[in-house]
Scaffold this motif. Sequence first.
Motif, PDB file in Angstrom:
ATOM      1  N   ALA A 129       2.593  56.590   8.545  1.00 18.60           N
ATOM      2  CA  ALA A 129       2.748  56.978   7.288  1.00 18.60           C
ATOM      3  C   ALA A 129       3.009  55.847   6.190  1.00 18.60           C
ATOM      4  CB  ALA A 129       3.834  58.193   7.183  1.00 18.60           C
ATOM      5  N   THR A 130       2.128  55.578   5.161  1.00 18.50           N
ATOM      6  CA  THR A 130       2.271  54.830   4.371  1.00 18.50           C
ATOM      7  C   THR A 130       3.159  55.609   3.235  1.00 18.50           C
ATOM      8  OG1 THR A 130       0.057  54.019   4.696  1.00 18.50           O
ATOM      9  CG2 THR A 130       0.979  53.571   2.736  1.00 18.50           C
ATOM     10  N   ALA A 131       3.866  54.562   2.576  1.00 16.99           N
ATOM     11  CA  ALA A 131       4.628  54.992   1.503  1.00 16.99           C
ATOM     12  C   ALA A 131       3.985  55.607   0.308  1.00 16.99           C
ATOM     13  CB  ALA A 131       5.604  53.801   0.995  1.00 16.99           C
ATOM     14  N   VAL A 162      -2.396  47.238   5.335  1.00 14.22           N
ATOM     15  CA  VAL A 162      -1.254  46.837   6.149  1.00 14.22           C
ATOM     16  C   VAL A 162      -0.752  48.043   7.061  1.00 14.22           C
ATOM     17  CG1 VAL A 162       1.242  46.355   6.146  1.00 14.22           C
ATOM     18  CG2 VAL A 162      -0.358  44.935   4.388  1.00 14.22           C
ATOM     19  N   SER A 163      -1.081  49.374   6.831  1.00 20.17           N
ATOM     20  CA  SER A 163      -0.927  50.340   7.712  1.00 20.17           C
ATOM     21  C   SER A 163      -1.743  50.180   8.911  1.00 20.17           C
ATOM     22  CB  SER A 163      -0.922  51.621   6.874  1.00 20.17           C
ATOM     23  OG  SER A 163       0.094  52.020   6.011  1.00 20.17           O
ATOM     24  N   THR A 164      -2.918  49.868   8.583  1.00 21.51           N
ATOM     25  CA  THR A 164      -3.906  49.695   9.449  1.00 21.51           C
ATOM     26  C   THR A 164      -3.670  48.615  10.532  1.00 21.51           C
ATOM     27  OG1 THR A 164      -5.497  50.464   8.081  1.00 21.51           O
ATOM     28  CG2 THR A 164      -6.351  49.080  10.091  1.00 21.51           C
ATOM     29  N   LEU A 165      -3.074  47.303  10.183  1.00 23.61           N
ATOM     30  CA  LEU A 165      -2.433  46.494  11.080  1.00 23.61           C
ATOM     31  C   LEU A 165      -1.382  47.063  11.824  1.00 23.61           C
ATOM     32  CD1 LEU A 165      -2.385  43.402   8.541  1.00 23.61           C
ATOM     33  CD2 LEU A 165      -4.060  43.733  10.582  1.00 23.61           C
ATOM     34  N   PRO A 201       6.648  50.911   4.613  1.00 25.15           N
ATOM     35  CA  PRO A 201       7.336  51.044   3.258  1.00 25.15           C
ATOM     36  C   PRO A 201       6.505  50.359   2.149  1.00 25.15           C
ATOM     37  CG  PRO A 201       8.991  50.106   4.639  1.00 25.15           C
ATOM     38  CD  PRO A 201       7.509  50.214   5.334  1.00 25.15           C
ATOM     39  N   ASN A 202       5.513  49.640   2.547  1.00 28.09           N
ATOM     40  CA  ASN A 202       4.641  49.202   1.485  1.00 28.09           C
ATOM     41  C   ASN A 202       3.451  50.084   1.330  1.00 28.09           C
ATOM     42  OD1 ASN A 202       5.566  46.261   1.796  1.00 28.09           O
ATOM     43  ND2 ASN A 202       4.972  46.745   3.987  1.00 28.09           N
ATOM     44  N   VAL A 231      10.261  54.065  13.199  1.00 24.97           N
ATOM     45  CA  VAL A 231      10.115  52.637  12.598  1.00 24.97           C
ATOM     46  C   VAL A 231      10.082  52.674  11.519  1.00 24.97           C
ATOM     47  CG1 VAL A 231       8.820  50.767  13.101  1.00 24.97           C
ATOM     48  CG2 VAL A 231       9.153  52.253  14.941  1.00 24.97           C
ATOM     49  N   ILE A 232      11.037  51.720  10.673  1.00 26.08           N
ATOM     50  CA  ILE A 232      10.913  51.341   9.287  1.00 26.08           C
ATOM     51  C   ILE A 232      10.057  49.891   9.440  1.00 26.08           C
ATOM     52  CG2 ILE A 232      11.754  50.632   7.249  1.00 26.08           C
ATOM     53  CD1 ILE A 232      12.400  53.511   8.071  1.00 26.08           C
ATOM     54  N   ALA A 233       8.825  50.015   8.991  1.00 30.62           N
ATOM     55  CA  ALA A 233       7.825  49.005   9.357  1.00 30.62           C
ATOM     56  C   ALA A 233       7.655  48.067   8.304  1.00 30.62           C
ATOM     57  CB  ALA A 233       6.507  49.721   9.863  1.00 30.62           C
ATOM     58  N   ALA A 234       8.717  47.624   7.626  1.00 30.20           N
ATOM     59  CA  ALA A 234       8.562  46.332   7.057  1.00 30.20           C
ATOM     60  C   ALA A 234       9.647  45.515   7.437  1.00 30.20           C
ATOM     61  CB  ALA A 234       8.692  46.707   5.604  1.00 30.20           C
ATOM     62  N   PHE A 235       9.364  44.284   7.710  1.00 31.87           N
ATOM     63  CA  PHE A 235      10.612  43.184   8.008  1.00 31.87           C
ATOM     64  C   PHE A 235      11.247  43.232   6.718  1.00 31.87           C
ATOM     65  CE2 PHE A 235      12.411  39.335   9.574  1.00 31.87           C
ATOM     66  CZ  PHE A 235      11.905  39.634  10.952  1.00 31.87           C
ATOM     67  N   GLY A 236      12.607  43.079   6.823  1.00 31.70           N
ATOM     68  CA  GLY A 236      13.535  43.594   5.853  1.00 31.70           C
ATOM     69  C   GLY A 236      14.276  44.905   6.020  1.00 31.70           C
TER      70      GLY A 236
END
Lengths: 250, 250, 250, 250, 250, 250
Positions: C35-37, C14-17, C8-9, C72-77
């Motif tokens: 997929a990046t936002a 960050v997507s790479t990590l 979501p960022n 997976v929604i990949a942001a903490f929060g």
Amino acid sequence: MKILVINPNTSESVSTLIQAEAQRSASPGTEIEVATAPFGVAYIETRFEALVGAYASACVAAERHGTYDGVVIAAFGDPGLHGIKELIDVPVVGLTESSLMTAATLGQRFSIIAISPRIKAWYRETVERAHLASRLASIRALEEPLRDIGSVQQDYAARLKALCNEVVDDDGADVIIIAGAPLAGLAREIRNELPVPVVDGVSSAITQLEGLIRLAPKKATRGSFAQPPVKPNQGLPEPLERLLSSGKTG
Amino acid sequence: MKILVINPNTSESVSTLIQAEAQRSASPGTEIEVATAPFGVAYIETRFEALVGAYASACVAAERHGTYDGVVIAAFGDPGLHGIKELIDVPVVGLTESSLMTAATLGQRFSIIAISPRIKAWYRETVERAHLASRLASIRALEEPLRDIGSVQQDYAARLKALCNEVVDDDGADVIIIAGAPLAGLAREIRNELPVPVVDGVSSAITQLEGLIRLAPKKATRGSFAQPPVKPNQGLPEPLERLLSSGKTG
Amino acid sequence: MKILVINPNTSESVSTLIQAEAQRSASPGTEIEVATAPFGVAYIETRFEALVGAYASACVAAERHGTYDGVVIAAFGDPGLHGIKELIDVPVVGLTESSLMTAATLGQRFSIIAISPRIKAWYRETVERAHLASRLASIRALEEPLRDIGSVQQDYAARLKALCNEVVDDDGADVIIIAGAPLAGLAREIRNELPVPVVDGVSSAITQLEGLIRLAPKKATRGSFAQPPVKPNQGLPEPLERLLSSGKTG
Amino acid sequence: MKILVINPNTSESVSTLIQAEAQRSASPGTEIEVATAPFGVAYIETRFEALVGAYASACVAAERHGTYDGVVIAAFGDPGLHGIKELIDVPVVGLTESSLMTAATLGQRFSIIAISPRIKAWYRETVERAHLASRLASIRALEEPLRDIGSVQQDYAARLKALCNEVVDDDGADVIIIAGAPLAGLAREIRNELPVPVVDGVSSAITQLEGLIRLAPKKATRGSFAQPPVKPNQGLPEPLERLLSSGKTG
Amino acid sequence: MKILVINPNTSESVSTLIQAEAQRSASPGTEIEVATAPFGVAYIETRFEALVGAYASACVAAERHGTYDGVVIAAFGDPGLHGIKELIDVPVVGLTESSLMTAATLGQRFSIIAISPRIKAWYRETVERAHLASRLASIRALEEPLRDIGSVQQDYAARLKALCNEVVDDDGADVIIIAGAPLAGLAREIRNELPVPVVDGVSSAITQLEGLIRLAPKKATRGSFAQPPVKPNQGLPEPLERLLSSGKTG
Amino acid sequence: MKILVINPNTSESVSTLIQAEAQRSASPGTEIEVATAPFGVAYIETRFEALVGAYASACVAAERHGTYDGVVIAAFGDPGLHGIKELIDVPVVGLTESSLMTAATLGQRFSIIAISPRIKAWYRETVERAHLASRLASIRALEEPLRDIGSVQQDYAARLKALCNEVVDDDGADVIIIAGAPLAGLAREIRNELPVPVVDGVSSAITQLEGLIRLAPKKATRGSFAQPPVKPNQGLPEPLERLLSSGKTG
């Protein structure tokens, strides 16, 4: 619109502080009358003192019943608030309740700044009664014995401001509540020097009570805030006795 | 004083109901402007629909930034409320938050009357976010599919009144909250027929927002309601992008 | 089995990590697509930024609907997590939710290590939404402004490890959650140097989602996680519009 | 990967049900071994019976220590789970804990379907120990005395399905947990006939344990899940005594 | 009146401390019998050790059933307490439960002083089981490894008194609970040197149990504290087996 | 040992019921003195009535200070209890507090049987003040207006027993609390006809107070239950004034 502000403390100097901030906060056309508790202690810090202040406040509210459109119980800790709400047929608010509601719309977590360590337990229990303890970031208080209840704001200005910064930086408060009638008006003085919104009990109470009076909620005739059922009573001051016997409950 | 009321639903008929009740509730001198969400669903009942309404509301608030003294997010459930409070430098309130605060000063336990079974989960979670679930006596809802979102009040008047009585008699509610923008104004119509105070989201929000604007709380520059930190962003509508880049956070 | 991981960022770094840790965690035969936002902010730290990330994530999930077995929604929060669960007919998990569930099976109390002080409020509220705040021992965060969101792990390795030890020794954590997509994979690096189990959001999410997909839970057709009811909508991206109109709710 | 499944009940017929569902749920390459409690009661319904089952399960886990990569405590109510987690250096899960975690990722509120009224208190307290009671919509149970613990599923199929529908329609459950080893596998049978996801304890436990084993969390050497400190003991079965004396705690 | 005091620890030196304080606390005419656990660990600090102590205590209670009017489970943490209450037809109390009840009548918030850091998690969970965690101000513990479990009071007198003062001054405790059988009697020694009431587990338990025995509550025949239902069991010590088969449940 | 039992209601008929049950419950050698509130209402059912009873009880406790070893506030709801505990230097207990503590040692969940619907809110808030609401299974009450407060037990015997069975069968209570001074002694009459233990406020209070007096806890000199700080007061009855000025707080 006429608002009766009851100071459950017996200190006239505190009534003067309350009067001034109430006046500054009121809308044009709102008349403010401040009444000081006829019996009790100079400033309430404990459950026992609040118990006395509750009864004193109820007596005042009953005595002047019919002369006002709403009541403020003007001690943080709200002595007798819920009982007096049952008794009286117009809106009644307290400094803690009003501050909590204002703070809750300005942020998610709030801290309370208080005038003495002893007062903290009473305040925490008041927040618990509102079921908002899980949004309370902290209560921080002046540690020293007070020189004069009427000049706390002047005597401890720097320390109070330091406490405000601590609750933001160390406790995670989004909002600061400056608590207690003796600190009435302080928030107005220092709010521009602080990094988050600051809530004052008296101005919150006056503002919210004006709003409630305009919304004109019906007095409950059922449920737990209807007037107490009419039943035998004895030994009560005449105005209390008369209100209890008025039998408005449906 | 100018208040922007954002309807996160896309229904113009709901905006009309909101506008009427907001106008009736506003003080003389308060200017009301109602804006309907430019995208989203006709009326929000679920978390997903609220997610869309949150973004739509944020876009509207950003677009008109500078033209108002306060904002009402006018869907019960308060889509995006806390995020928009971070973004905007004047007070922002929501229908649920305002209703809860009004109800909490009128009694200890409250119930919510809602327009559909599906909407109950979203409402309950909104009450939980305010940490007031332990004061929620119940949520009761119309069971049938709605004929027309613009005429719910007329179509289901008797059933809605029956629900109000049930929450008092069976669930122990001290206060009734009639929830949802499509029911805006209903409380005013039926309050004299009900045994406890009845709270309407729109009038609570307008009244409380007027009070907050008068109290003039400072925008947070620290803590979790300061503006989001300035950082790279992309693909946002220009007004949002401009606000995020304004860098007011201390 | 194909998993869509939505960042979501908007930061590709960050997507790479995320991609790297997801790949390391996946079972043989699991295909990972990150997929990046397409719009939003570089890294989400606040409720407002999460509100934008929620909508962006929903758009991505809708656009690629039909091509994956789980999300997976990949942001903490977990921006938008619960709303997107309503919308989508296959399992959807988030980094916080997965981390909490993993941590809850490894111990009774857990702490969260975060990348900035500002992010703490959003994380705490996410834990509250899961009703697990009473098992949260603490949230501790890096204090300094980050040099580069893509190299946080390298830049602050020692400090992050020190925070991990503090939550065990001072806060009583049984388990450490290293939070936030920018820290994806760090747990794997340092877990042998720490005295309690360490949980990573990405690997927890991938592992749990694989498990859920194998368990093959039915999509709800009643209750609050059924698809939103079909109703008028407007102004939505075509894939969202199509999903909302698919009318699968019973 | 080898998983030891301990049935804390002494009924071999229940072990057979557990074995079948565990096998159906396991990934290829996972070896399942089911061990029945050597002492205790036929099926645990109360705190006292769970106390016995806890000790019996601990004895089994200690006796076979070194032969497995993870342990399932296969009675809903998780007898001894947290204590055994301290003792053992590989992941240990329970049916309730696993079911709660699965349910918590599939919805916000869940209900439990149980085999007897008496068992409800024990289940509720297990949910409370996980701090998830506020997400528990209800526990509903068969009312009649059971004919045969090994054939509950067949004997009460219609009533169990009816209970499932009741928790969705009347209690607001998003997810149904079918609880108790004697019902192992039932969820798989009836899930397509129910309107929300259905969770089975055994399949949840196997799936989550496989995931945990792959994540390979470190055994705590500090905190409350480290091995008990080495100290004098007496009268314990030799395998327990040996594990307690192994002194791995840092 | 005869009271059986079960020491779930295997240390005779701890039994001696318990015996002495129980005798000092008992009313004239109360006979005290102390039984030491026949198997288990020297002093219980963890969930696993408590699991063993629970079973050992149950065995002792069953074995001597018929010879006493009430039972004290004499380890703070109350191993097996709720299960044993189901089993036994006379009142059963534990040190934690009794201490919490005494403390709860002497003040609103209490702190616990404990003998080791490891023991804190087990104590906190015991307070949580009583649903009183929100009244727990803190748990503070000796940090060093104990020299001798039988002489903790002498070896750490000064440090224990310092901890007592800290919980009052820093944590806001109204009452201090000195926890754990190895500290039995210490409260009596130092209470006059401390600023708030001090509660001792053994004397609280004896006093409350005497009161309960005089109140003569009926053994439940329905609900979750009735005896476990009669059902097949195996491998149990004969006294347990006999009690489980006595079939008193209505 | 001499115990002062204060009836905060003004009904002598209720004092007679209290006196009888107190006498039946007291140990040999305990002297019971019952004092009826000199002002207030016949029987307290609401917050307002409790506010009056609190002050009346405080006045009685102060007036007779020095003549007793402990005080019982003998109305369920415990008017003024926490305040009076601050004021008085010997143990003070209340009917609700004592009942809750007794019930909490006899089971995990309890229900309250009450004499009127109106009284339920006050009772629930008293349980909340003890932080035990999550163990409260239900409050059930007589629905009809009472004929005579002195003969409730006789007039409604069958209905009260039916309510007791309902809370066990329908609400899951392990223990029944029969609440309110007008029901004093009823538990003793009907306990053998009920399936779970039944708790009576008066006998619980007397028994626990005797135990507390024997334990001889020190009066707090710090913390929130120390005497209120000495400070100016006015208009108070002389015995209250004298106690407040005695300055025992350290």
